[in-house]
Structure formats: C-alpha cells, structure tokens
Design a protein around this motif. Structure first.
Motif, mmCIF file in Angstrom:
data_model
loop_
_atom_site.group_PDB
_atom_site.id
_atom_site.type_symbol
_atom_site.label_atom_id
_atom_site.label_comp_id
_atom_site.label_asym_id
_atom_site.label_seq_id
_atom_site.Cartn_x
_atom_site.Cartn_y
_atom_site.Cartn_z
ATOM 1 N N MET A 136 25.365 -19.496 53.624
ATOM 2 C CA MET A 136 26.201 -18.372 53.178
ATOM 3 C C MET A 136 27.613 -18.871 52.850
ATOM 4 O O MET A 136 28.231 -18.391 51.885
ATOM 5 C CB MET A 136 26.248 -17.285 54.242
ATOM 6 C CG MET A 136 26.985 -16.033 53.818
ATOM 7 S SD MET A 136 26.306 -15.203 52.357
ATOM 8 C CE MET A 136 24.867 -14.399 53.083
ATOM 9 N N ALA A 137 28.097 -19.818 53.597
ATOM 10 C CA ALA A 137 29.447 -20.358 53.316
ATOM 11 C C ALA A 137 29.490 -20.988 51.932
ATOM 12 O O ALA A 137 30.469 -20.828 51.192
ATOM 13 C CB ALA A 137 29.821 -21.377 54.384
ATOM 14 N N ALA A 138 28.415 -21.643 51.546
ATOM 15 C CA ALA A 138 28.356 -22.267 50.208
ATOM 16 C C ALA A 138 28.425 -21.208 49.115
ATOM 17 O O ALA A 138 28.927 -21.467 48.011
ATOM 18 C CB ALA A 138 27.076 -23.087 50.069
ATOM 19 N N PRO A 152 32.583 -21.784 47.593
ATOM 20 C CA PRO A 152 31.986 -23.056 47.133
ATOM 21 C C PRO A 152 32.824 -24.285 47.486
ATOM 22 O O PRO A 152 32.286 -25.375 47.622
ATOM 23 C CB PRO A 152 31.892 -22.854 45.615
ATOM 24 C CG PRO A 152 31.771 -21.360 45.435
ATOM 25 C CD PRO A 152 32.634 -20.763 46.525
ATOM 26 N N ASP A 153 34.125 -24.069 47.727
ATOM 27 C CA ASP A 153 34.960 -25.216 48.128
ATOM 28 C C ASP A 153 34.649 -25.676 49.547
ATOM 29 O O ASP A 153 35.152 -26.696 50.014
ATOM 30 C CB ASP A 153 36.452 -24.849 48.012
ATOM 31 C CG ASP A 153 36.887 -24.736 46.555
ATOM 32 O OD1 ASP A 153 37.881 -24.044 46.289
ATOM 33 O OD2 ASP A 153 36.190 -25.319 45.681
ATOM 34 N N ALA A 160 27.836 -32.776 47.532
ATOM 35 C CA ALA A 160 26.474 -32.335 47.214
ATOM 36 C C ALA A 160 25.921 -33.281 46.157
ATOM 37 O O ALA A 160 26.672 -33.894 45.391
ATOM 38 C CB ALA A 160 26.470 -30.898 46.702
ATOM 39 N N GLU A 161 24.590 -33.437 46.150
ATOM 40 C CA GLU A 161 23.943 -34.318 45.175
ATOM 41 C C GLU A 161 22.740 -33.626 44.564
ATOM 42 O O GLU A 161 21.940 -33.025 45.294
ATOM 43 C CB GLU A 161 23.499 -35.631 45.852
ATOM 44 C CG GLU A 161 24.648 -36.458 46.371
ATOM 45 C CD GLU A 161 24.182 -37.779 47.003
ATOM 46 O OE1 GLU A 161 25.006 -38.459 47.640
ATOM 47 O OE2 GLU A 161 22.990 -38.109 46.864
ATOM 48 N N LYS A 162 22.596 -33.762 43.230
ATOM 49 C CA LYS A 162 21.459 -33.134 42.543
ATOM 50 C C LYS A 162 20.301 -34.123 42.506
ATOM 51 O O LYS A 162 20.442 -35.267 42.075
ATOM 52 C CB LYS A 162 21.856 -32.697 41.133
ATOM 53 C CG LYS A 162 22.819 -31.515 41.145
ATOM 54 C CD LYS A 162 23.167 -31.010 39.767
ATOM 55 C CE LYS A 162 24.082 -29.786 39.898
ATOM 56 N NZ LYS A 162 24.555 -29.288 38.581
ATOM 57 N N ARG A 163 19.149 -33.679 43.018
ATOM 58 C CA ARG A 163 17.970 -34.502 43.070
ATOM 59 C C ARG A 163 16.723 -33.665 42.753
ATOM 60 O O ARG A 163 16.733 -32.449 42.887
ATOM 61 C CB ARG A 163 17.808 -35.113 44.462
ATOM 62 C CG ARG A 163 18.857 -36.150 44.837
ATOM 63 C CD ARG A 163 18.737 -37.417 44.025
ATOM 64 N NE ARG A 163 19.621 -38.484 44.508
ATOM 65 C CZ ARG A 163 20.909 -38.582 44.211
ATOM 66 N NH1 ARG A 163 21.491 -37.652 43.455
ATOM 67 N NH2 ARG A 163 21.638 -39.590 44.672
ATOM 68 N N PHE A 164 15.641 -34.356 42.414
ATOM 69 C CA PHE A 164 14.362 -33.673 42.220
ATOM 70 C C PHE A 164 13.666 -33.535 43.566
ATOM 71 O O PHE A 164 13.479 -34.514 44.287
ATOM 72 C CB PHE A 164 13.480 -34.455 41.241
ATOM 73 C CG PHE A 164 12.108 -33.857 41.068
ATOM 74 C CD1 PHE A 164 10.978 -34.521 41.521
ATOM 75 C CD2 PHE A 164 11.953 -32.601 40.478
ATOM 76 C CE1 PHE A 164 9.711 -33.962 41.383
ATOM 77 C CE2 PHE A 164 10.698 -32.029 40.329
ATOM 78 C CZ PHE A 164 9.579 -32.704 40.780
ATOM 79 N N ASP A 201 32.960 -28.693 54.527
ATOM 80 C CA ASP A 201 34.305 -28.690 55.121
ATOM 81 C C ASP A 201 34.246 -27.651 56.242
ATOM 82 O O ASP A 201 34.314 -26.444 55.976
ATOM 83 C CB ASP A 201 35.342 -28.311 54.058
ATOM 84 C CG ASP A 201 36.754 -28.193 54.633
ATOM 85 O OD1 ASP A 201 37.719 -28.336 53.866
ATOM 86 O OD2 ASP A 201 36.880 -27.926 55.857
ATOM 87 N N MET A 202 34.095 -28.112 57.479
ATOM 88 C CA MET A 202 33.827 -27.187 58.576
ATOM 89 C C MET A 202 35.045 -26.329 58.923
ATOM 90 O O MET A 202 34.892 -25.244 59.500
ATOM 91 C CB MET A 202 33.336 -27.951 59.810
ATOM 92 C CG MET A 202 31.920 -28.506 59.650
ATOM 93 S SD MET A 202 30.707 -27.270 59.119
ATOM 94 C CE MET A 202 30.561 -26.292 60.622
#
Ligand code: RIB
Ligand code: CA
Length: 307
Positions: free
Chosen positions: A243-245, A249-250, A255-259, A294-295
C-alpha cells in the motif's frame, strides 16, 4: 487524487493497509472487493466492514470468490486468528454490502472509468484472474496493478517453502494475472522480511490514542504475542508495504523490472514465483519488483493511519 480499487483477504495486515489508504489526503477508495485467503470470504468481507466502521467511511464493498480457482487450500487463520483480525473484540458491522459480485464489479468499474483506477491486490488473485478471463482487455482498463505477493528468490512463507501465501493459495489465478497483465508492481515476501518495523516503532503505532490507534492495538495484540513466542524483534508489514508503494511511490527506493512466471505444477514448488533475473528467457519483463523501501516514509504513512 489517486483513485483506488482494493481487493483484499482482510486479515490483520490488510486492515493496516486499509487504514493507511483512508488516512491519505490525496487518495479516494472507490471500492473494496473481498476474497478468501487469510480466512473465509464471509469473514474477510465482515472484516472490511469493521474497518469502514473504524474510519467512518462509506465505500461500496463487494463479496468475492470463496475459494481458489481449482484447488482449495488451508487458510492462514493460524497467523491472523479465527476471525482474521487477531481474535480482536471488534463489533460486527451492520453495514450492507453490494449485491453485485466482486468479479463483476472489477470489470464494471474498469469499463466505467477506463485508465483512471489503481487496482491494489492484497490477497490471493482469484477475483482478478476471473475478471481478466471474462474481460480480456481488463489490464488495459486499469491505470496500474500493485500486488502484495510472491517470493522473488524462492524464500516463501508456506508449506511449499518457495511460495508466498497469496500466490500459494491460488497459483492458477496468479498464473493468469502474471501471464495476462503486461506489467504490475510486485511487493513480495522477501522485501517484507528484509524491512520490518522495530518494536519501538510498532509500539508507537499501538499506543496512538485515536480510535484507529486503539483498533490497531486490538488487532495486533496477537501479533505481539506470536512475535515474542518466535523470538522475533521486527514486525512485518506485507500489505502495508504494498500500500505504501501505491500511496507514496517515493517510498520505493529501488525496484527492478523482470520477467516473472508462476509455477502451477511443481510437486515441491507449486505457487513459486520464478524470476528471470538475468534475462535468459528472452521474455519481456512483466513485473516491477520492489527491492527496497524507504522505511522512514513507510512509517510516516503508518503513523498517519493511526492518527
Ligand atoms: O504472505 C503474506 C500475505 O498473505 C499478506 O497479504 C497476508 O495478509 C496474507 O494475505
Ligand atoms: Ca492480505
């Protein structure tokens, strides 16, 4: 104003995530769909209504699927309590739910508001998979999909040791969603394990004097006991991180985009989310995997949730 549709198997951490959403000034929760997962769908639906009573908001609630697409599996009441809210003494809500099924509502809302709604999945993906099968164009009609689910390096939290609960509970649904949605944001179990709250932070939330703070305390008393039994010193936030994301979004530091694919047949791995970290498959990435939060920003959202 970010407009959210939230699909949830409201258990303890789902309820925390819902509190976060309702506390954010720039967010409107348009609808909430319940699904079976942590506990049965009657209880998860009732738990959504209890949260609405706490926050004093009128949001349409749609009951969803009461079991996985193919194989029904045990719930997670051991973790969330028989009622799904930690066995907390929270009054049953008298609020009504909508007559329309959650799957139908997911489709209708997307067609009524194309490109405007953010879909947040905090439980098994059963409702979303069925909606995607009924309306194959659904992925293009939601602005984005953010899920709590998966274990990107095979460190799961279920009896299928490489599988995380939301995927484990309905791997076939997860397979449909990961196959049909071109991109989603994935907040998995491993980032959850890596980035929890300290006992002091958790206690700060539990001692907030507001009605929301008192509710947070009620539903987490069992969590505190279980953590002590396990000798854990950090408090995990599976759904609140996802939910935080969405809310900020900051919050996402890396984050990394992967299949990503979902294993549906492995005797020892059904429900595993397999990640092509090095591009060997040649397949186009379909998941934006959150690696680090970022906690401080996450904790700020949680403090607002109980204020
Ligand atoms: O594995 C954690 C996930 O399973 C969370 O969404 C929790 O609420 C349960 O649904
Ligand atoms: Ca959940």
């Amino acid at each position: 104003m970010k407009r959210l549709v939230i699909d949830t198997d409201t258990g303890v951490d789902d309820a925390q995530a819902l509190l976060m959403a309702f506390a954010h000034p720039d967010v409107k929760v348009e609808a909430i769909m319940s699904v079976a997962g942590n506990v049965g769908v009657e209880k998860t639906t009732a738990n959504v209504l209890k949260v609405l009573d706490v926050v004093g908001q009128d949001v349409p609630v749609y009951r969803g699927c009461d079991r996985a697409l193919i194989h029904s599996l045990p719930d997670a009441s051991d973790a969330h309590g028989n009622d799904g809210l930690g066995g907390a003494d929270v009054s049953v809500s008298q609020r009504p739910i909508e007559q329309e099924h959650a799957v139908r509502a997911l489709i209708r809302l997307a067609n009524e508001h194309p490109g405007e709604l953010t879909l947040v999945a905090l439980g098994p993906l059963t409702n979303i998979a069925l909606a995607t099968r009924i309306d194959p164009d659904l992925p293009g009609k939601y602005k984005e999909l953010v899920i709590m689910g998966g274990a990107v390096r095979g460190k799961g939290n279920t009896e299928i040791v490489t599988a995380e609960f939301n995927i484990f509970y309905d791997p076939d649904a997860a397979h449909i969603v990961f196959s049909e949605w071109p991109m989603l944001t994935m907040s998995d179990w491993e980032v959850t394990m890596n980035q929890g709250l300290t006992a002091a932070q958790f206690d700060e939330l539990r001692t907030a004097p507001s009605p929301r703070g008192q509710f947070f305390r009620k539903i987490t008393d069992r969590t505190v006991k279980r953590m002590a039994e396990f000798g854990r010193t950090t408090f995990l936030l599976p759904d609140p991180l996802a939910m935080a994301a969405v809310l900020d979004p900051d919050c996402v530091r890396h984050a990394e985009k992967r299949f990503v694919e979902v294993e549906v047949v492995g005797q020892h791995t059904r429900g595993q989310t397999t990640v092509d970290w090095y591009g060997f498959s040649g397949r186009t990435p379909n998941a934006n995997i959150v690696i680090e939060y970022d906690m401080d920003r996450v904790f700020a959202l949680l403090k607002a949730a109980v204020s």
